[in-house]
Design a protein around this motif. Structure first.
Motif, PDB file in Angstrom:
ATOM      1  N   GLY A 235      28.108  32.091  42.772  1.00  0.00           N
ATOM      2  CA  GLY A 235      27.461  33.243  42.164  1.00  0.00           C
ATOM      3  C   GLY A 235      28.392  33.949  41.200  1.00  0.00           C
ATOM      4  N   VAL A 236      28.173  33.746  39.890  1.00  0.00           N
ATOM      5  CA  VAL A 236      28.949  34.434  38.862  1.00  0.00           C
ATOM      6  C   VAL A 236      27.989  35.162  37.923  1.00  0.00           C
TER       7      VAL A 236
ATOM      8  N   THR B 245      40.289  35.334  40.817  1.00  0.00           N
ATOM      9  CA  THR B 245      40.053  35.131  42.255  1.00  0.00           C
ATOM     10  C   THR B 245      39.782  33.667  42.573  1.00  0.00           C
ATOM     11  N   MET B 246      38.895  33.044  41.800  1.00  0.00           N
ATOM     12  CA  MET B 246      38.486  31.675  42.110  1.00  0.00           C
ATOM     13  C   MET B 246      39.535  30.632  41.725  1.00  0.00           C
TER      14      MET B 246
ATOM     15  N   HIS C 137      26.453  37.820  32.174  1.00  0.00           N
ATOM     16  CA  HIS C 137      25.880  38.989  31.486  1.00  0.00           C
ATOM     17  C   HIS C 137      26.832  40.187  31.535  1.00  0.00           C
ATOM     18  N   ASN C 138      27.368  40.469  32.736  1.00  0.00           N
ATOM     19  CA  ASN C 138      28.221  41.646  32.912  1.00  0.00           C
ATOM     20  C   ASN C 138      29.712  41.351  32.854  1.00  0.00           C
ATOM     21  N   ARG C 139      30.103  40.089  33.066  1.00  0.00           N
ATOM     22  CA  ARG C 139      31.527  39.764  33.120  1.00  0.00           C
ATOM     23  C   ARG C 139      32.023  38.979  31.909  1.00  0.00           C
TER      24      ARG C 139
ATOM     25  N   ASP D  56      31.408  39.863  41.293  1.00  0.00           N
ATOM     26  CA  ASP D  56      32.000  41.203  41.210  1.00  0.00           C
ATOM     27  C   ASP D  56      33.485  41.214  41.590  1.00  0.00           C
ATOM     28  N   LYS D  57      34.082  40.035  41.687  1.00  0.00           N
ATOM     29  CA  LYS D  57      35.485  39.952  42.093  1.00  0.00           C
ATOM     30  C   LYS D  57      36.412  39.927  40.875  1.00  0.00           C
TER      31      LYS D  57
END
Length: 345
Positions: free
Chosen positions: A177-178, A154-155, A181-183, A149-150
């Motif tokens: 944790g990525v 970020t990474m 599906h949503n990103r 959710d970042k």
């Protein structure tokens, strides 16, 4: 599944009722807004209770800026470390849902860590975790900073890469944790670059081990995978990630990415529906680098109290369809997790 093959559940979350307000996501109307401790976990796994489990941080409220300034932004993640210490040392507070007999079940735990703050700040934070963990410190085998959710990028920040290299030097893993599906594909492309940069110029024995959560959360609602850009991007990323010997993947987190109607069907029907994704994971990583993980209690949302057993049956079916020998089954049900996290059997 042979009864003599012990299970290590490589991804569960636990939280006492008294600390619900410290969770970033757990609003009063959330279906998980109640205690989820060892008492509830034993009930959920009755008949097949694992030999052990690996606890993964539960996204406690935190403030990176305040943490860098004076450590105050780390209050709740450190509170979670204390909670795990109570479980591991068999010293529950009244009503916490665990007993002295549960102490041996936690074979490792993965606290939150402020990776975006950089190596110098991480050193200070790790010292505080060690202090808070006390005699449970040897069971801290790695850390997680949830990226799903970042913001994009970020990474890939220099400080984040520094922190990953620090974990590698100290022998800790990083739980990744990525959310494809949503990103979308951007997060997966960033993961590939992140690992390349974290390992570049680093001696093999100091390269950080990356343990991928929930198969990168693919969109399991896709019907025609052969023409789906989403599936093709996910498949490409999974094969790319598998080429690094320091990556492992958890067979977990499937239910939230499925259509609601599919979650309610039999394990056999669900297996058939998601077999294209499971086939890719198996072909890319092999039995020696994938591990069973339930994501309990998140797996119960929209599924019900039998979710743990349902997911176990899906993984059992994968082992059967792949005609795995006992050695490969032992790896998936526990051996891979012990190896990846550096846990002595």
């Amino acid at each position: 599944m042979a009864a003599d093959i012990p299970i290590i559940d490589a991804h569960i979350h636990l939280f006492p009722e008294s600390e619900l307000e410290t969770l970033n996501w757990c609003t009063p109307d959330h279906p998980l807004h109640k205690q989820h401790s060892l008492e509830e976990y034993r009930a959920a796994t009755e008949g097949s209770t694992p030999k052990g489990f690996i606890f993964i941080e539960t996204d406690r409220k935190n403030d990176l800026e305040a943490g860098e300034k004076d450590g105050s932004g780390w209050k709740y993640p450190l509170m979670e470390v204390n909670w795990l210490k109570r479980i591991i040392t068999g010293q529950p507070k009244p009503g916490e849902g665990h007993t002295e007999d549960d102490a041996s079940l936690c074979v490792a735990y993965i606290p939150w860590a402020p990776l975006p703050s950089g190596a110098a700040v991480m050193e200070k934070y790790l010292d505080l975790v060690k202090q808070e963990a006390g005699e449970s410190w040897p069971k801290v085998r790695g850390f997680r900073y949830l990226l799903q959710d970042k913001p994009n990028g970020t990474m890939l920040q220099d400080k984040f890469i520094e922190s990953l290299k620090l974990l590698g030097r100290k022998g800790f893993v990083f739980d990744l944790g990525v959310d494809q599906h949503n990103r979308g594909r951007t997060q997966l492309e960033e993961v590939v670059e992140m690992i390349d940069r974290a390992h570049e110029g680093v001696p093999e024995d100091e390269k950080v081990t990356i343990i991928i959560n929930h198969m990168c959360k693919p969109d399991l609602s896709i019907y025609n995978v052969q023409t789906s850009p989403s599936f093709i991007a996910w498949r490409t990323a999974i094969f790319t990630l598998s080429k690094c010997s320091k990556t492992y993947l958890k067979l977990s987190g499937g239910f939230p990415e499925m259509p609601e109607s599919l979650r309610q069907r039999s394990p056999e029907d669900i297996f058939d529906a998601i077999s294209p994704w499971l086939s890719v994971v198996l072909a890319a990583f092999g039995a020696s680098r994938i591990m069973f993980a339930s994501d309990w209690p998140v797996c119960t949302v929209g599924v019900g109290d039998d979710a743990w057993h349902k997911w176990k049956k899906i993984v059992e079916r994968l082992c059967w369809m792949a005609s795995f020998e006992d050695e490969e089954k032992r790896a998936i049900w526990g051996g891979t997790a012990l190896k990846a996290y550096g846990i002595e059997a």
